[in-house]
Design an enzyme around this catalytic site. Structure first.
Site, PDB file in Angstrom:
ATOM      1  N   GLU A   1      53.614  44.455  36.099  1.00 15.99           N
ATOM      2  CA  GLU A   1      54.842  43.739  35.758  1.00 15.99           C
ATOM      3  C   GLU A   1      55.420  44.404  34.504  1.00 15.99           C
ATOM      4  OE1 GLU A   1      55.805  39.033  35.869  1.00 15.99           O
ATOM      5  OE2 GLU A   1      54.161  39.598  34.586  1.00 15.99           O
TER       6      GLU A   1
ATOM      7  N   ASN B   1      53.434  34.634  35.593  1.00 18.63           N
ATOM      8  CA  ASN B   1      52.895  33.456  34.895  1.00 18.63           C
ATOM      9  C   ASN B   1      53.879  32.290  34.858  1.00 18.63           C
ATOM     10  OD1 ASN B   1      50.317  34.335  34.439  1.00 18.63           O
ATOM     11  ND2 ASN B   1      50.801  35.301  32.489  1.00 18.63           N
TER      12      ASN B   1
ATOM     13  N   HIS C   1      52.501  44.706  31.837  1.00 14.78           N
ATOM     14  CA  HIS C   1      51.569  43.599  32.062  1.00 14.78           C
ATOM     15  C   HIS C   1      50.759  43.847  33.334  1.00 14.78           C
ATOM     16  CE1 HIS C   1      50.906  39.072  32.957  1.00 14.78           C
ATOM     17  NE2 HIS C   1      49.906  39.560  32.268  1.00 14.78           N
TER      18      HIS C   1
HETATM   19  N1  CAA Z   1      37.157  49.623  41.409  1.00 10.66           N
HETATM   20  C1  CAA Z   1      37.907  49.779  42.511  1.00 10.66           C
HETATM   21  N2  CAA Z   1      37.927  48.907  43.533  1.00 10.66           N
HETATM   22  C2  CAA Z   1      37.116  47.840  43.437  1.00 10.66           C
HETATM   23  C3  CAA Z   1      36.285  47.626  42.311  1.00 10.66           C
HETATM   24  C4  CAA Z   1      36.335  48.583  41.263  1.00 10.66           C
HETATM   25  N3  CAA Z   1      35.611  48.468  40.155  1.00 10.66           N
HETATM   26  N4  CAA Z   1      35.619  46.475  42.497  1.00 10.66           N
HETATM   27  C5  CAA Z   1      36.008  45.981  43.679  1.00 10.66           C
HETATM   28  N5  CAA Z   1      36.914  46.795  44.251  1.00 10.66           N
HETATM   29  C6  CAA Z   1      37.608  46.594  45.513  1.00 10.66           C
HETATM   30  C7  CAA Z   1      36.640  46.343  46.657  1.00 10.66           C
HETATM   31  O1  CAA Z   1      36.202  47.542  47.232  1.00 10.66           O
HETATM   32  C8  CAA Z   1      37.496  45.531  47.587  1.00 10.66           C
HETATM   33  O2  CAA Z   1      38.399  46.360  48.322  1.00 10.66           O
HETATM   34  P1  CAA Z   1      38.593  46.211  49.924  1.00 10.66           P
HETATM   35  O3  CAA Z   1      39.044  44.792  50.133  1.00 10.66           O
HETATM   36  O4  CAA Z   1      39.633  47.260  50.253  1.00 10.66           O
HETATM   37  O5  CAA Z   1      37.239  46.497  50.483  1.00 10.66           O
HETATM   38  C9  CAA Z   1      38.365  44.694  46.665  1.00 10.66           C
HETATM   39  O6  CAA Z   1      38.413  45.412  45.434  1.00 10.66           O
HETATM   40  C10 CAA Z   1      37.827  43.306  46.452  1.00 10.66           C
HETATM   41  O7  CAA Z   1      36.526  43.417  45.898  1.00 10.66           O
HETATM   42  P2  CAA Z   1      35.285  42.433  46.151  1.00 10.66           P
HETATM   43  O8  CAA Z   1      34.909  42.432  47.599  1.00 10.66           O
HETATM   44  O9  CAA Z   1      34.229  42.745  45.149  1.00 10.66           O
HETATM   45  O10 CAA Z   1      35.757  41.060  45.723  1.00 10.66           O
HETATM   46  P3  CAA Z   1      36.429  39.878  46.479  1.00 10.66           P
HETATM   47  O11 CAA Z   1      36.851  40.215  47.851  1.00 10.66           O
HETATM   48  O12 CAA Z   1      35.521  38.749  46.219  1.00 10.66           O
HETATM   49  O13 CAA Z   1      37.749  39.759  45.589  1.00 10.66           O
HETATM   50  C11 CAA Z   1      39.092  39.506  43.677  1.00 10.66           C
HETATM   51  C12 CAA Z   1      37.682  39.640  44.201  1.00 10.66           C
HETATM   52  C13 CAA Z   1      39.825  40.848  43.819  1.00 10.66           C
HETATM   53  C14 CAA Z   1      38.982  39.181  42.192  1.00 10.66           C
HETATM   54  C15 CAA Z   1      39.820  38.395  44.507  1.00 10.66           C
HETATM   55  O14 CAA Z   1      39.069  37.215  44.486  1.00 10.66           O
HETATM   56  C16 CAA Z   1      41.199  38.121  43.963  1.00 10.66           C
HETATM   57  O15 CAA Z   1      42.146  38.840  44.259  1.00 10.66           O
HETATM   58  N6  CAA Z   1      41.324  37.021  43.196  1.00 10.66           N
HETATM   59  C17 CAA Z   1      42.569  36.649  42.559  1.00 10.66           C
HETATM   60  C18 CAA Z   1      42.731  37.479  41.321  1.00 10.66           C
HETATM   61  C19 CAA Z   1      44.021  37.179  40.631  1.00 10.66           C
HETATM   62  O16 CAA Z   1      44.864  36.389  41.066  1.00 10.66           O
HETATM   63  N7  CAA Z   1      44.203  37.852  39.486  1.00 10.66           N
HETATM   64  C20 CAA Z   1      45.380  37.658  38.678  1.00 10.66           C
HETATM   65  C21 CAA Z   1      45.055  36.696  37.603  1.00 10.66           C
HETATM   66  S1  CAA Z   1      46.474  36.365  36.634  1.00 10.66           S
HETATM   67  C22 CAA Z   1      46.490  37.595  35.494  1.00 10.66           C
HETATM   68  O17 CAA Z   1      45.654  38.453  35.429  1.00 10.66           O
HETATM   69  C23 CAA Z   1      47.660  37.619  34.596  1.00 10.66           C
HETATM   70  C24 CAA Z   1      47.687  36.777  33.416  1.00 10.66           C
HETATM   71  O18 CAA Z   1      48.448  37.087  32.546  1.00 10.66           O
HETATM   72  C25 CAA Z   1      46.926  35.525  33.254  1.00 10.66           C
END
Ligand code: CAA
Length: 283
Positions: free
Chosen positions: A152, A190, A140
């Protein structure tokens, strides 16, 4: 067993991220979609994400090119026959997943590990569609897959120690930290995230604060990267509802009962970011 070739079923948001992550780590990846239109959209998503990684300084141009060259798209499930590991990231529908796993079980060689990226369905039940339940496991990933550092791993009732060991090594090889959960609804993340999102929606529904203030409160008060209503939009309100319903079905605990507002928003087509509107507008 050494994993060299990975098959991915589904090239939507999660599938595309999984393909990209595996290809960047040196694996040969074949990804299957159900038609050419979805396949091209999925491949375009991967290409855009690789470009973004280069632009952000996370990846060299040359490594991005190499990763892209390791990826092949197909609309035939049979094309995944040479995979050492298959990761299924199709829609969250048990009957469909069982069909896919039964077919993969026939197509793939005896050593192949079959895994699912499901966030809510039972891996033990999915494994029951195969003749190799000891080689079926949950892998996951989290959205956005290239950025989120967690994998996960879900150990089903019949998953072998060897399959778990290989899966952990695979997680390390794609630079993810692995945690292992039993096959219970919601697994670790989750199980704890969904009641939190549901409570947030209930709080908003009760009118105790604006959505912006609820999000700002949690974002700045707890140092979360996103407020919970923004996160629900990001995960998808349909997905949040689907996972909540699956957990409620199993546990019959009111903590997992979806608030009426969530169900109605999904009925109205407000699925969150992907549909252009959820708690917030994205047009
Ligand atoms: N490839 C590699 N790295 C990338 C990238 C890509 N395509 N796009 C962005 N990054 C990197 C950036 O360089 C940045 O790294 P640094 O901090 O080291 O510079 C980092 O990722 C964050 O990127 P951004 O600056 O574009 O974005 P942000 O700071 O606004 O963060 C986010 C965006 C990562 C989505 C952040 O808001 C976040 O962590 N949100 C929570 C996401 C979350 O909780 N996800 C889980 C959801 S639950 C799930 O998925 C499971 C389920 O079953 C429902």
């Amino acid at each position: 067993m050494e994993i060299k070739t990975i098959g991915v079923v589904g090239c939507g948001l999660m599938g595309a991220g999984i393909v990209e992550t595996c290809a960047k780590s040196g694996y040969t990846v074949k990804v299957r979609e159900i038609n050419d239109e979805l396949l091209q959209a999925g491949l375009a998503r991967i290409e855009a994400s690789l470009k973004k990684a280069v632009k952000r300084g996370k990846l060299d141009e040359a490594d991005s090119k190499l990763a892209w060259e390791r990826i092949t798209g197909t609309i035939q499930l049979e094309a995944l026959k040479d995979s050492d590991l298959v990761i299924e990231a199709a829609v969250e529908n048990m009957e469909l997943k069982k069909e896919i796993f039964a077919a993969l079980d026939k197509i793939c060689p005896a050593h192949t590990i079959l895994s699912s990226n499901t966030s809510s369905l039972s891996i033990t039940e999915i494994a029951s569609a195969t003749q190799r339940p000891e080689q079926v496991i949950g892998l996951h990933f989290f959205n956005p897959v290239p950025v989120m550092p967690l994998l996960e791993i879900v150990r089903a009732l019949l998953t072998s120690d060897e399959t778990l060991k290989i899966s952990r090594e695979f997680g390390d090889s794609v630079n993810k930290t692995t945690v292992v959960a039993k096959d219970t609804p919601g697994f670790i993340v989750n199980l704890l995230l969904i009641p939190f999102l549901l409570d947030t929606i209930r709080a908003y529904e009760s009118g105790m604060a604006t959505k912006e203030d609820i999000d700002t409160g949690i974002k700045l008060g707890l140092n979360h990267p996103m407020g919970p209503l923004t996160l629900a939009d990001f995960v998808g309100l349909d997905t949040t509802l689907f996972v909540a319903d699956a957990m409620y079905d199993e546990f019959k605990d009111s903590r997992y009962a979806a608030p009426p507002l969530l169900r109605r928003m999904v009925m109205a087509g407000k699925m969150g970011k992907k549909s252009g509107a959820g708690f917030y507008d994205y047009e």
